[in-house]
Design an enzyme around this catalytic site. Structure first.
Site, PDB file in Angstrom:
ATOM      1  N   TRP A 102     -13.107   1.946   3.050  1.00  0.00           N
ATOM      2  CA  TRP A 102     -13.090   1.689   1.669  1.00  0.00           C
ATOM      3  C   TRP A 102     -14.258   2.627   1.003  1.00  0.00           C
ATOM      4  O   TRP A 102     -14.617   2.025   0.077  1.00  0.00           O
ATOM      5  CB  TRP A 102     -13.498   0.159   1.414  1.00  0.00           C
ATOM      6  CG  TRP A 102     -12.121  -0.557   1.649  1.00  0.00           C
ATOM      7  CD1 TRP A 102     -10.800  -0.368   1.943  1.00  0.00           C
ATOM      8  CD2 TRP A 102     -11.943  -1.838   1.911  1.00  0.00           C
ATOM      9  NE1 TRP A 102     -10.125  -1.124   2.206  1.00  0.00           N
ATOM     10  CE2 TRP A 102     -10.685  -2.381   2.145  1.00  0.00           C
ATOM     11  CE3 TRP A 102     -12.734  -3.119   1.677  1.00  0.00           C
ATOM     12  CZ2 TRP A 102     -10.087  -3.426   2.351  1.00  0.00           C
ATOM     13  CZ3 TRP A 102     -12.487  -4.368   1.782  1.00  0.00           C
ATOM     14  CH2 TRP A 102     -11.098  -4.432   2.302  1.00  0.00           C
ATOM     15  N   ASP A 161     -16.972  -8.576   9.124  1.00  0.00           N
ATOM     16  CA  ASP A 161     -15.544  -8.634   8.776  1.00  0.00           C
ATOM     17  C   ASP A 161     -14.981  -7.388   8.993  1.00  0.00           C
ATOM     18  O   ASP A 161     -15.738  -6.159   8.700  1.00  0.00           O
ATOM     19  CB  ASP A 161     -15.719  -8.811   7.097  1.00  0.00           C
ATOM     20  CG  ASP A 161     -16.189 -10.011   6.813  1.00  0.00           C
ATOM     21  OD1 ASP A 161     -15.945 -11.099   7.560  1.00  0.00           O
ATOM     22  OD2 ASP A 161     -16.972 -10.497   5.920  1.00  0.00           O
ATOM     23  N   LYS A 197       0.794  -1.169   0.043  1.00  0.00           N
ATOM     24  CA  LYS A 197       0.035   0.041  -0.073  1.00  0.00           C
ATOM     25  C   LYS A 197       0.851   1.415  -0.130  1.00  0.00           C
ATOM     26  O   LYS A 197       1.700   1.317   0.816  1.00  0.00           O
ATOM     27  CB  LYS A 197      -0.849  -0.008   1.326  1.00  0.00           C
ATOM     28  CG  LYS A 197      -2.288  -0.749   1.307  1.00  0.00           C
ATOM     29  CD  LYS A 197      -3.042  -1.008   2.241  1.00  0.00           C
ATOM     30  CE  LYS A 197      -3.544   0.383   3.105  1.00  0.00           C
ATOM     31  NZ  LYS A 197      -4.473   0.609   2.123  1.00  0.00           N
ATOM     32  N   CYS A 211      -9.557 -16.538   3.273  1.00  0.00           N
ATOM     33  CA  CYS A 211     -10.522 -15.425   2.946  1.00  0.00           C
ATOM     34  C   CYS A 211     -11.590 -16.106   2.004  1.00  0.00           C
ATOM     35  O   CYS A 211     -11.748 -17.398   2.121  1.00  0.00           O
ATOM     36  CB  CYS A 211      -9.643 -14.406   2.161  1.00  0.00           C
ATOM     37  SG  CYS A 211     -10.754 -12.771   1.975  1.00  0.00           S
ATOM     38  N   HIS A 255      -6.022 -17.374  -2.749  1.00  0.00           N
ATOM     39  CA  HIS A 255      -5.602 -16.533  -3.988  1.00  0.00           C
ATOM     40  C   HIS A 255      -4.887 -17.445  -5.027  1.00  0.00           C
ATOM     41  O   HIS A 255      -4.810 -17.119  -6.083  1.00  0.00           O
ATOM     42  CB  HIS A 255      -4.360 -15.499  -3.575  1.00  0.00           C
ATOM     43  CG  HIS A 255      -5.007 -14.469  -2.588  1.00  0.00           C
ATOM     44  ND1 HIS A 255      -4.641 -14.831  -1.328  1.00  0.00           N
ATOM     45  CD2 HIS A 255      -5.790 -13.336  -2.735  1.00  0.00           C
ATOM     46  CE1 HIS A 255      -5.466 -13.649  -0.851  1.00  0.00           C
ATOM     47  NE2 HIS A 255      -5.858 -12.871  -1.587  1.00  0.00           N
ATOM     48  N   GLU A 314     -22.927 -15.179  -0.087  1.00  0.00           N
ATOM     49  CA  GLU A 314     -22.889 -13.854  -0.666  1.00  0.00           C
ATOM     50  C   GLU A 314     -23.225 -13.636  -2.069  1.00  0.00           C
ATOM     51  O   GLU A 314     -22.540 -12.474  -2.662  1.00  0.00           O
ATOM     52  CB  GLU A 314     -21.428 -13.172  -0.211  1.00  0.00           C
ATOM     53  CG  GLU A 314     -21.257 -13.176   1.290  1.00  0.00           C
ATOM     54  CD  GLU A 314     -19.869 -12.648   1.663  1.00  0.00           C
ATOM     55  OE1 GLU A 314     -19.202 -11.676   1.049  1.00  0.00           O
ATOM     56  OE2 GLU A 314     -19.413 -12.961   2.663  1.00  0.00           O
TER      57      GLU A 314
END
Ligand code: GLN
Ligand code: ZN
Length: 771
Positions: free
Chosen positions: A572, A610, A119, A737, A705, A495
């Site tokens: 966010w 979360d 970041k 995740c 991932h 979701e």
């Protein structure tokens, strides 16, 4: 002479993400290099024309990047990781460093890993981390910057190139050889910077913007000393006619190091008075007599219209004091704002009059500059421009008294569960009847093309609400069946109704505005479209209850409700500028608290909130951390504390490095936390072990991932390792995740192995206990 106006950089993605689509086309082999280059050139031309049309004194060059501006700097310096050095540096080198070179592309070896990405300060932009080793050399080797400066000059512009300064470049990188001090590379690095400056001088550049954002951090003394050495060396040859240097800082105040900064041999300083307004007086007072002061007043990181009338008033005395030496600018690069508000034709007129995206911010600067120079029309225009801001301030649709009252009534008991964890755990054990080493997932299941199309059709009005719900429920049904077949213990609904974990709540809470084209670059070709907090936030009706309740009705297993936490929603989205972050976080917390209560009443006994972004919200300076963490933790607790002792509250975080904030993580007092740990081989659990973390933990046992399917044996090993840090009675078994980016076949295969790993250990450990 007119007040100098400039920006620190402009978004490079294009107003409709043209660069993204061109890049991805190029990577897929559908576009060739000249086509890609043409897209870049046309974006730059548009950006420069805009700056010139608004009478900015300079157009900024060097802010364009095919992938990332820090990576550009590495290439410019010929500083390429060894594994990516095969022949000349070219576009493929650039993309290989950024994205890795896969085995398929290169049959000669195993493929070269991409450089790490991290970041950019406390923004949501990610840069490619430079890799330093003791024998690194620097040699100017990539002509993009010089070519683009020429391109701007040829288009008739006065150009100010931007460079990431040598100290920030070094500091933001990482050492890849052990026991070596990156600063030892500095003298050599500065020689390369000198060459760059010389080349720019030869091109006729008058000013260079040299970004040293690390000056806003709390730097160790050796780094501060190095500034003096490096800039003295850099400017040694500075003679008549060579470019002047504007030292640029942003994202926080630099008053701690002001004396050091003003001793540097540069020609001007830029400060960010949006993020740190209090520094202006001190800096302008201590400014060396021959320096210019560039004051960053137009917020490069948010979407709100600037209060030009107020700014004009504030800057007039400074203009009187500094005259031509006062420059005005964006606070930081506009990279962090969406591109063009005029594309948002769906917004109400009122809403249009509240915002300014990057293009509009350039216009604001032009107008403010003219007004400062006494142009009466511009002064009047500034006054008018600020009117909607005043109207908004007075609006009860924005500032809602009932929401304010609720926030004011917040107290410690509202943020405290009725019993401590140890007692809650007993109730929950009784109520939930979960096995030893319970298995679960993090929330989302594969978002298939079919699911995305379903949501799109509904959004565009091609599908009625009842048809949409029917099909969505069929997807939930399918997800539940698959989980039951896999033998998971705590199920999720998947979701499928959510495009994004934050946008979904923004769309369903009052107080948010979403946009159509408000994209901001996150990394490379990836962009995000944050919602905007426009008013006091409240929940007008339950959001997730219908889905969770339906999912629970399909199974006798526990169904976990799924919410995004207040801090993550705040981090966010584009926040308001007229109230503190803490207040917005508290409003969100209260809204989510009601949702928790409603889920619980609807028979949902496990609720996950979360908070993957909680660490990202940390201020730049360590001394400001605790204040933030205090309200962040309190917000989470407010949301969670409508749960009765029997209701189990989970939270989930997925980032590395818990050490720094472990106390706050524990203070959330979630009954269960699931975290990302598989990639670090459970090392991230060390912080939890060292701290003696008291509640239950689900250390991720496989990396979502990657499409690779983790073996049962591998996950058994990870869990054994985890049990050395955390007592097995408090361990959960889950992936790192959510699974929304994966396909079903790999998801099912991985989860099958995961459940088998948990079962193996249950049998194994139970046997050990009996013995
Ligand atoms: N519940 C979310 C999901 O499973 C969590 C995502 C995240 O942590 N970023 O997708
Ligand atoms: Zn996550």
């Amino acid at each position: 002479m007119a007040t100098t106006t400039h920006i620190l950089g402009f978004p490079r993605i294009g107003e409709k993400r043209e660069l993204k689509f061109a890049l991805e086309g190029y990577w897929r082999g559908e576009l060739d290099l000249p086509q890609l280059a043409a897209t870049g050139a046309s974006i730059r031309q548009e950006n420069w024309t805009l700056q010139a049309d608004n009478q900015l004194r300079f157009v900024t060059a060097g802010d364009f990047a095919w992938y990332d501006h820090v990576l550009n700097m590495s290439l410019l310096l010929g500083h390429v990781p060894q594994r990516h050095r095969d022949g000349d540096i070219d576009m493929d080198t650039l993309f290989n460093i950024a994205r890795g070179q896969s085995r398929q592309e290169c049959s000669c070896h195993d493929g070269n890993a991409a450089s790490e990405m991290t970041k950019w300060f406390n923004t949501n932009y990610h840069y490619i981390v430079p890799e330093f080793s003791a024998d690194d050399t620097f040699k100017v080797s990539w002509s993009q910057l010089f070519d683009e400066v020429d391109e701007a000059i040829q288009q008739g512009h006065q150009v100010k190139p931007v460079l990431l300064g040598p100290l920030s470049y070094l500091y933001l990188g990482k050492s890849v050889t052990a026991e070596f001090d990156r600063l030892s590379l500095l003298p050599q690095l500065v020689i390369a910077y000198q060459t760059i400056v010389d080349k720019l001088a030869a091109q006729g550049v008058a000013w260079i913007q040299i970004d040293e954002p690390i000056l806003a951090l709390e730097l160790e003394p050796v780094w501060l000393d190095a500034f003096q050495t490096a800039y003295t060396q850099l400017q040694r040859k500075n003679k008549q006619g060579s470019p002047k240097l504007l030292l640029t800082t942003y994202f926080d105040s630099i008053t701690d190091v002001l004396e050091r900064v003003t001793a540097l041999p540069v020609d001007g300083l830029h400060i960010d008075v949006v993020s740190a307004p209090q520094q202006l007086d001190q800096v302008s007072e201590k400014l060396p007599a021959d320096w210019v002061l560039s004051v960053g007043v137009i917020n490069g990181r948010n979407v709100w219209r600037a209060d030009l009338a107020a700014l004009l008033k504030q800057l007039q005395p400074l203009k009187a004091q500094l005259g031509e030496r006062l420059w005005i600018a964006s606070s930081c690069s506009l990279l962090h704002s969406p591109v063009d508000l005029s594309l948002e034709t769906d917004l109400s007129e009122a809403m249009q009059s509240w915002f300014a995206f990057a293009r509009q911010k350039v216009t604001e600067l032009g107008l403010l500059g003219a007004a400062l120079d006494g142009d009466t029309q511009a002064i009047e225009a500034c006054r008018k421009y600020s009117l909607p801001i005043e109207q908004r301030r007075a609006s009860q649709q924005v500032n809602k008294p009932h929401v304010r009252q609720r926030v004011e009534a917040i107290n410690e008991s509202l943020a405290t569960r009725s019993l401590p964890y140890q007692q809650r755990a007993i109730y929950q054990q009784e109520a939930l009847q979960l096995p030893f080493l319970p298995t679960t997932t993090i929330g989302s299941f594969p978002q298939t093309g079919e699911i995305r199309k379903l949501r799109r059709d509904f959004r565009q009005g091609h599908l009625s609400e009842s048809d949409y719900k029917t099909v969505l429920k069929a997807h939930i049904h399918e997800a539940v069946e698959r989980q039951e077949a896999l033998g998971l213990d705590v199920l999720v609904h998947g979701e499928a109704e959510r495009n994004d974990m934050v946008e979904y709540f923004a769309e369903n809470l009052s107080g948010f505005q979403t946009t159509r084209f408000g994209w901001v670059q996150s990394y490379g070709s990836r962009c995000v479209k944050p919602a905007i907090i426009v008013a006091d936030i409240e929940r007008e009706k339950p959001i997730t209850v219908e889905w969770s309740q339906y999912a629970q009705s399909l199974t006798s297993k526990q169904m976990k409700g799924m919410l995004t936490g207040p801090v993550t929603i705040l981090c966010w989205t584009f926040p308001r500028e007229d109230i503190p972050r803490k207040t917005m976080s508290q409003q969100l917390a209260l809204a989510l608290r009601d949702e928790v209560a409603d889920l619980q009443s609807a028979g949902i006994d496990i609720i996950q909130i979360d908070e993957p972004a909680i660490r990202e919200g940390l201020p730049l300076k360590k001394r400001d951390h605790q204040t933030y963490l205090d309200w962040a933790v309190q917000s989470f607790r407010i949301a969670a504390s409508s749960a009765v002792p029997q209701t189990q509250i989970h939270t989930h975080m997925c980032y590395s490095e818990f050490n720094e904030i472990i106390e706050s993580v524990a203070a959330l007092d979630a009954d269960v936390i699931t975290i990302e740990t598989s990639r670090s081989n459970m090392e991230l659990l060390d912080a939890f072990e060292a701290f003696n973390y008291p509640n239950e933990i689900g250390p991720g046992v496989y990396d979502i991932h990657s499409p690779n399917i983790p073996s049962q044996a591998w996950m058994v090993e990870l869990l054994k390792k985890a049990s050395q840090a955390i007592p097995a009675e408090r361990l959960w078994v889950n992936p790192d995740c959510g699974l929304k980016t994966r396909g079903w076949p790999e998801t099912e295969a991985a989860l099958r192995n995961m459940v088998a790993a948990a079962k193996t250990l249950r049998a194994h450990w139970k046997a050990q206990v009996i013995v």
